[in-house]
Design an enzyme around this catalytic site. Structure first.
Site, short mmCIF file in Angstrom:
data_model
loop_
_atom_site.label_atom_id
_atom_site.label_comp_id
_atom_site.label_asym_id
_atom_site.label_seq_id
_atom_site.Cartn_x
_atom_site.Cartn_y
_atom_site.Cartn_z
N HIS A 1 -10.15 -8.90 53.84
CA HIS A 1 -9.62 -9.72 52.74
C HIS A 1 -8.59 -10.75 53.23
O HIS A 1 -8.19 -11.62 52.46
CB HIS A 1 -8.96 -8.85 51.67
CG HIS A 1 -9.92 -8.15 50.73
ND1 HIS A 1 -10.70 -7.09 51.11
CD2 HIS A 1 -10.21 -8.38 49.42
CE1 HIS A 1 -11.43 -6.67 50.08
NE2 HIS A 1 -11.16 -7.45 49.04
N GLY A 2 -8.10 -10.61 54.45
CA GLY A 2 -7.09 -11.54 54.96
C GLY A 2 -5.82 -11.45 54.12
O GLY A 2 -5.49 -10.38 53.58
N GLY A 3 -5.12 -12.55 53.98
CA GLY A 3 -3.86 -12.56 53.23
C GLY A 3 -4.05 -12.05 51.80
O GLY A 3 -3.15 -11.40 51.25
N GLU B 1 -2.30 18.63 50.68
CA GLU B 1 -3.18 19.77 50.92
C GLU B 1 -3.36 20.03 52.42
O GLU B 1 -4.42 20.45 52.86
CB GLU B 1 -4.49 19.62 50.14
CG GLU B 1 -4.22 19.56 48.64
CD GLU B 1 -5.43 19.82 47.76
OE1 GLU B 1 -6.39 20.43 48.23
OE2 GLU B 1 -5.37 19.42 46.58
N1 COS Z 1 -8.32 32.14 53.88
C1 COS Z 1 -7.91 33.42 53.76
N2 COS Z 1 -6.86 33.93 54.44
C2 COS Z 1 -6.22 33.11 55.28
C3 COS Z 1 -6.59 31.76 55.45
C4 COS Z 1 -7.70 31.28 54.71
N3 COS Z 1 -8.13 30.02 54.82
N4 COS Z 1 -5.75 31.19 56.33
C5 COS Z 1 -4.88 32.14 56.71
N5 COS Z 1 -5.16 33.30 56.06
C6 COS Z 1 -4.50 34.61 56.22
C7 COS Z 1 -4.52 35.02 57.69
O1 COS Z 1 -5.72 35.69 58.00
C8 COS Z 1 -3.31 35.91 57.79
O2 COS Z 1 -3.62 37.17 57.29
P1 COS Z 1 -3.33 38.52 58.19
O3 COS Z 1 -1.86 38.49 58.43
O4 COS Z 1 -3.79 39.63 57.32
O5 COS Z 1 -4.11 38.34 59.45
C9 COS Z 1 -2.33 35.27 56.80
O6 COS Z 1 -3.11 34.49 55.89
C10 COS Z 1 -1.32 34.38 57.50
O7 COS Z 1 -2.04 33.36 58.16
P2 COS Z 1 -1.44 32.57 59.41
O8 COS Z 1 -0.91 33.53 60.42
O9 COS Z 1 -2.49 31.61 59.89
O10 COS Z 1 -0.22 31.78 58.73
P3 COS Z 1 0.78 30.71 59.32
O11 COS Z 1 2.10 30.96 58.75
O12 COS Z 1 0.66 30.64 60.81
O13 COS Z 1 0.25 29.33 58.66
C11 COS Z 1 -0.85 27.19 58.47
C12 COS Z 1 -0.81 28.62 59.09
C13 COS Z 1 0.12 26.23 59.11
C14 COS Z 1 -2.28 26.74 58.73
C15 COS Z 1 -0.60 27.27 56.93
O14 COS Z 1 0.74 27.60 56.65
C16 COS Z 1 -0.89 25.98 56.22
O15 COS Z 1 -2.05 25.70 55.87
N6 COS Z 1 0.15 25.13 55.97
C17 COS Z 1 0.01 23.94 55.19
C18 COS Z 1 0.21 24.22 53.76
C19 COS Z 1 -0.30 23.09 52.91
O16 COS Z 1 -1.45 22.71 52.99
N7 COS Z 1 0.56 22.56 52.10
C20 COS Z 1 0.19 21.47 51.26
C21 COS Z 1 0.84 21.64 49.95
S1 COS Z 1 -0.10 22.41 48.81
S2 COS Z 1 -0.86 20.87 47.82
#
Ligand code: COS
Length: 386
Positions: free
Chosen positions: A343-345, A368
């Protein structure tokens, strides 16, 4: 769960017409007034958009994930604020109840959610717990057959419209295992909403803080009735949410590309339409190729999602969802950037939708789960599988 093909085709065509005939013409209103017109919200309720993913037995339409992404791809072709009116009802706000709720919770809440009578919103993020969601500090202390909640939730989409929240709070010790998901009525005494966040884009979408001060919630409102399961519920809900954000990203990229190709045909420089210049065609071609790749990925992951039971987690499907979220939202960033370039400017002037889409698109790489969270999930799963 899926709607029969014939009814779904009719629904999709109706949504397409609604987007083109009623939502696109209202985009400027949204931008100027930061508000979705009430008559459009009413129309969304009549069309059943608030209940797209709620099973028919609870008064919804009961789309499969493969069908839901097709609808979201259509809705992506207009300002994302329109979808956000009902997006939390069919997505992150209600899916926790659907996936992990007790039979009683489903019976009580889902019919109201499906009709749009009750708007539900998802409250996970806090001032000190964004990406590190399992470190959330909002406390829920037991008190008889109730819990008392204290804490602050941040950037909560649809909070000003919500009648209830799916809200994650700490009932136990540190980490994910100490988190429970509660259904919290928005009018419970002790809940206060912050002022509306002033965002870079997505005007018309309402987000704000939700502050809880000694909010009493019945223990029966813990989703599934068992404390300590809330983090997993949140992650499962986000898996489906992230795939739908990917579909919206493809829809937005489609709109930006269509607008840009049309502009390139109409805009003349050096005596001919700029679309006849190969350097302009190269930008459009890169966007088209990336868009088709992203959309194929979304549809494939949606099919994989439909093969698993919704209440079960599957690390391989979660990993694929993260690939879709990462690729499609980053792809949209590039497509929107090229759209402005074509679209430029004029692309920097807010008379053209591409200026707004460029700002609106930026959020998709953040909410998310940021691109970096998706990388983390993919990286971890690759290591686990190896
Ligand atoms: N489905 C089901 N269980 C899940 C899962 C999934 N998709 N992801 C993780 N779990 C479970 C794990 O299996 C674990 O269970 P166990 O302890 O029984 O093994 C538990 O939840 C904790 O998971 P994990 O160790 O992976 O947690 P972390 O604290 O390391 O977090 C991330 C991992 C960073 C990936 C997570 O905190 C995350 O998605 N953060 C972003 C949050 C987000 O999207 N925020 C946006 C705002 S909401 S609009």
């Amino acid at each position: 769960m899926a709607l029969d093909t014939e009814s779904f085709d009719i629904l999709l065509a109706t949504v397409q017409r609604f987007v083109r005939e009623q939502l696109m013409p209202a985009e400027n209103h949204l931008e100027e007034h930061d508000e979705v017109p009430a008559e459009l919200i009413e129309r969304m309720k009549q069309m059943g958009l608030f209940g797209l993913t709620i099973p028919e037995e609870y008064g919804g339409i009961g789309l499969s994930v493969s069908q839901e992404v097709l609808v979201n791809h259509e809705l992506g072709q207009t300002a994302p604020a329109f979808r956000s009116v009902f997006g939390t009802n069919i997505g992150i706000g209600s899916q926790g109840i659907l996936m992990d709720g007790t039979a009683e919770q489903k019976r009580e809440y889902l019919p109201q959610v499906a009709s749009g009578e009750l708007i539900m919103s998802f409250a996970l993020t806090e001032p000190d717990a964004g990406t590190d969601a399992s470190s959330l500090k909002t406390r829920a202390e037991p008190d008889g057959d109730h819990y008392v909640l204290n804490g602050t939730k941040r950037f909560i989409t649809n909070a000003p419209r919500a009648g209830a929240f799916t809200l994650m709070a700490r009932t136990g010790g540190a980490g994910a295992a100490g988190v429970s998901a509660f259904i919290v009525p928005a009018d419970a005494p002790g809940i206060q909403l912050g002022r509306n966040d002033r965002k870079m884009g997505q005007r018309g979408t309402k987000t704000c803080d939700v502050v809880l001060e000694n909010v009493r919630v019945p223990a029966a409102n813990i989703i599934g009735g068992v404390p300590g399961q809330g983090f997993k519920t949140a992650m499962k809900v986000l898996d489906r949410g992230r795939l739908n954000i990917s579909a919206v990203a493809c829809g937005m990229a489609r709109r930006v590309l269509d607008d840009s190709a049309r502009y390139a045909r109409e805009r003349r420089q050096f005596g001919k339409p700029i679309g006849e210049f190969q350097l302009v065609q190269a930008m459009l071609a890169d966007s088209q190729a990336e868009l088709l790749a992203g959309w194929a990925l979304v549809r494939e992951v949606a099919a994989a999602f439909d093969l698993k039971a919704p209440e079960l987690s599957d690390p391989d499907v979660s990993m694929r969802v993260s690939c879709a979220k990462l690729f499609c939202t980053e792809m949209l960033g590039r497509v929107a950037d090229r759209g402005v370039q074509v679209h430029g400017g004029a692309g920097y002037i807010n008379e053209y939708p591409v200026e707004r889409f460029y700002r609106d698109a930026r959020l998709l790489r953040l909410y998310e789960g940021t691109t970096q969270v998706q990388q983390l999930i993919i990286g971890r799963e690759l290591q686990r599988a190896a």
